[in-house]
Motif scaffolding. Structure first.
Motif, PDB file in Angstrom:
ATOM      1  N   ILE A 239       0.865  -1.183   0.000  1.00  0.00           N
ATOM      2  CA  ILE A 239       0.000   0.000   0.000  1.00  0.00           C
ATOM      3  C   ILE A 239       0.902   1.234   0.000  1.00  0.00           C
ATOM      4  N   ALA A 240       0.640   2.185  -0.870  1.00  0.00           N
ATOM      5  CA  ALA A 240       1.400   3.428  -0.914  1.00  0.00           C
ATOM      6  C   ALA A 240       0.570   4.561  -0.322  1.00  0.00           C
ATOM      7  N   LEU A 241       1.179   5.330   0.545  1.00  0.00           N
ATOM      8  CA  LEU A 241       0.542   6.517   1.116  1.00  0.00           C
ATOM      9  C   LEU A 241       1.429   7.710   0.821  1.00  0.00           C
ATOM     10  N   ARG A 242       0.994   8.533  -0.115  1.00  0.00           N
ATOM     11  CA  ARG A 242       1.792   9.689  -0.544  1.00  0.00           C
ATOM     12  C   ARG A 242       1.377  10.922   0.252  1.00  0.00           C
ATOM     13  N   VAL A 243       2.352  11.499   0.935  1.00  0.00           N
ATOM     14  CA  VAL A 243       2.130  12.709   1.717  1.00  0.00           C
ATOM     15  C   VAL A 243       2.694  13.886   0.933  1.00  0.00           C
ATOM     16  N   SER A 244       1.858  14.879   0.689  1.00  0.00           N
ATOM     17  CA  SER A 244       2.311  16.011  -0.127  1.00  0.00           C
ATOM     18  C   SER A 244       1.699  17.312   0.360  1.00  0.00           C
ATOM     19  N   ASP A 245       2.289  18.391  -0.097  1.00  0.00           N
ATOM     20  CA  ASP A 245       1.773  19.724   0.163  1.00  0.00           C
ATOM     21  C   ASP A 245       1.246  20.287  -1.155  1.00  0.00           C
ATOM     22  N   PRO A 246       0.114  20.976  -1.141  1.00  0.00           N
ATOM     23  CA  PRO A 246      -0.448  21.508  -2.395  1.00  0.00           C
ATOM     24  C   PRO A 246       0.531  22.361  -3.185  1.00  0.00           C
ATOM     25  N   PHE A 247       1.431  23.079  -2.504  1.00  0.00           N
ATOM     26  CA  PHE A 247       2.395  23.920  -3.203  1.00  0.00           C
ATOM     27  C   PHE A 247       3.387  23.084  -4.011  1.00  0.00           C
ATOM     28  N   GLU A 248       3.593  21.827  -3.607  1.00  0.00           N
ATOM     29  CA  GLU A 248       4.525  20.980  -4.341  1.00  0.00           C
ATOM     30  C   GLU A 248       3.955  20.543  -5.683  1.00  0.00           C
ATOM     31  N   ASP A 249       2.644  20.428  -5.752  1.00  0.00           N
ATOM     32  CA  ASP A 249       2.006  19.989  -6.983  1.00  0.00           C
ATOM     33  C   ASP A 249       1.742  21.142  -7.946  1.00  0.00           C
ATOM     34  N   ASN A 286       4.100  13.017 -10.786  1.00  0.00           N
ATOM     35  CA  ASN A 286       2.952  12.401 -10.110  1.00  0.00           C
ATOM     36  C   ASN A 286       2.274  11.365 -11.000  1.00  0.00           C
ATOM     37  N   GLN A 287       2.178  11.672 -12.281  1.00  0.00           N
ATOM     38  CA  GLN A 287       1.542  10.740 -13.212  1.00  0.00           C
ATOM     39  C   GLN A 287       2.356   9.459 -13.346  1.00  0.00           C
ATOM     40  N   GLN A 288       3.669   9.578 -13.361  1.00  0.00           N
ATOM     41  CA  GLN A 288       4.519   8.394 -13.439  1.00  0.00           C
ATOM     42  C   GLN A 288       4.309   7.489 -12.237  1.00  0.00           C
ATOM     43  N   LEU A 289       4.234   8.089 -11.060  1.00  0.00           N
ATOM     44  CA  LEU A 289       3.999   7.305  -9.845  1.00  0.00           C
ATOM     45  C   LEU A 289       2.638   6.628  -9.892  1.00  0.00           C
ATOM     46  N   GLU A 290       1.598   7.388 -10.222  1.00  0.00           N
ATOM     47  CA  GLU A 290       0.240   6.847 -10.268  1.00  0.00           C
ATOM     48  C   GLU A 290       0.142   5.710 -11.285  1.00  0.00           C
ATOM     49  N   THR A 291       0.670   5.925 -12.470  1.00  0.00           N
ATOM     50  CA  THR A 291       0.580   4.927 -13.534  1.00  0.00           C
ATOM     51  C   THR A 291       1.328   3.654 -13.168  1.00  0.00           C
ATOM     52  N   PRO A 299      -2.696   0.137  -4.416  1.00  0.00           N
ATOM     53  CA  PRO A 299      -3.443   1.354  -4.072  1.00  0.00           C
ATOM     54  C   PRO A 299      -2.495   2.465  -3.655  1.00  0.00           C
ATOM     55  N   CYS A 300      -2.828   3.684  -4.032  1.00  0.00           N
ATOM     56  CA  CYS A 300      -2.036   4.853  -3.644  1.00  0.00           C
ATOM     57  C   CYS A 300      -2.981   5.872  -3.004  1.00  0.00           C
ATOM     58  N   LEU A 301      -2.840   6.070  -1.718  1.00  0.00           N
ATOM     59  CA  LEU A 301      -3.684   7.005  -0.986  1.00  0.00           C
ATOM     60  C   LEU A 301      -2.939   8.323  -0.823  1.00  0.00           C
ATOM     61  N   HIS A 302      -3.653   9.428  -0.980  1.00  0.00           N
ATOM     62  CA  HIS A 302      -3.025  10.746  -0.932  1.00  0.00           C
ATOM     63  C   HIS A 302      -3.460  11.481   0.333  1.00  0.00           C
ATOM     64  N   LEU A 303      -2.483  12.011   1.045  1.00  0.00           N
ATOM     65  CA  LEU A 303      -2.752  12.793   2.246  1.00  0.00           C
ATOM     66  C   LEU A 303      -2.054  14.133   2.145  1.00  0.00           C
ATOM     67  N   SER A 304      -2.739  15.170   2.590  1.00  0.00           N
ATOM     68  CA  SER A 304      -2.251  16.539   2.446  1.00  0.00           C
ATOM     69  C   SER A 304      -1.791  17.091   3.786  1.00  0.00           C
TER      70      SER A 304
END
Length: 322
Positions: A239-249, A286-291, A299-304
């Motif tokens: 299971i992947a849990l990606r932690v990110s900040d909106p400014f990074e995207d 991000n698309q490379q990771l998701e794909t 599964p890849c869950l996103h947390l902000s």
């Protein structure tokens, strides 16, 4: 040391979240096992909880499985077979490197990652499974050996707090003061990367385990990381849990000054070309990771960083049950 819980996690906060994690009923609609389901079924048949079939008794069968009521009623020996249960190791990959020491609002990525680990560990510990962890730090990989029990859980949380609070600190002004007795943790001196951790699990031939990858995946590469994850996914549930900040995207259209204590970057409000190049690069990564993860059924869950960690997990729980 800064006591702001948005910047550094505390032992008391993680302990509380670990206890709350025991009450989390999380059943997302994954094709693979639920990450919070604890003990897992094997394909073997034997003594367990879930009934599989009723069949005639044959010499060599376990006499404890004989259904005496059916045997008495039919005059022939019958046994009940159940899905055999066996516990599994849970491995937490927790990213506590400098790239995680960032947030434009809310809590640092490192804090969200630490709280995620505490909640998951609390739930897994309730089920009686062994919990191990690999902590990625700027100074190497800290390994918490898989163990059961409350003491091991508390030691893991202490290690997470220690390495999280090391971010932004110098060696001269930071001294470790354990909150509980030191537990099964070993450290490696080499610089930690995502590929280092994944390769280590592959070399250990990790199998039949539940692996949680908690990271911003900033150094994920299709060439190497993808291959390591694919190898692990063949024999484990990942299971992947990606932690990110909106400014990074996506960079906002305002003047920004960002720094890490050594280097400072000034992004002017009218730097449209710079923002466009950055936003395209971030979207591509991000698309490379998701794909890549989707192709492996991971599964890849996103947390902000802008939202409370517990509330985000609770929302996923409700959505998964709906």
């Amino acid at each position: 040391m800064n006591n702001d819980g948005r910047i550094y996690s505390s032992f008391s906060r993680l302990s509380l979240l670990a206890k709350r994690g025991r009450d989390l009923s999380w059943r997302p609609p994954y094709s693979k096992i639920s990450p919070m389901s604890g003990v897992q079924k094997s394909h073997q048949r034997g003594r367990g909880l879930d009934f599989v079939e009723l069949r005639h008794y044959f010499p060599g069968d376990d006499v404890r499985c004989i259904d005496w009521r059916v045997t008495q009623r039919t005059g022939q020996a019958f046994i009940r077979l159940y899905a055999e249960e066996k516990d599994k190791n849970t491995v937490l990959i927790i990213d506590l490197r400098s790239s995680m020491f960032f947030a434009s609002d809310g809590s640092m990525k490192s804090v969200i990652a630490s709280e995620l680990a505490a909640i998951i560990a609390g739930r897994i510990q309730l089920e009686g499974d062994r919990i191990g962890a690999l902590l990625m730090t700027d100074k190497g990989i800290a390994v918490h050996q898989p163990q059961r029990g409350e003491k091991s859980l508390l030691t893991l949380l202490e290690n997470v707090v220690f390495h999280g609070q090391s971010l932004g600190q110098t060696q001269d002004n930071f001294v470790r003061k354990p909150l509980v007795s030191d537990g099964p943790e070993t450290c490696f001196s080499s610089q930690a990367t995502l590929d280092d951790v994944l390769k280590q699990l592959c070399l250990q031939k990790t199998k039949e385990s539940q692996i949680f990858m908690i990271s911003d995946f900033i150094d994920f590469t299709v060439e190497k990381s993808n291959a390591f994850i694919a190898q692990l996914a063949k024999r484990n549930n990942v299971i992947a849990l990606r932690v990110s900040d909106p400014f990074e995207d996506q960079l906002p259209e305002i003047a920004l000054v960002m720094g890490n204590g050594n280097v400072q970057l000034d992004v002017r409000q009218n730097a449209a070309e710079l923002r466009q190049r950055y936003n395209q690069f971030a979207a591509q990564q991000n698309q490379q990771l998701e794909t890549s993860l989707a192709a492996m059924g991971i599964p890849c869950l996103h947390l902000s960083t802008h939202l409370d960690c517990w509330q985000q997990l609770a929302a996923m729980s409700i959505k998964g049950q709906g």
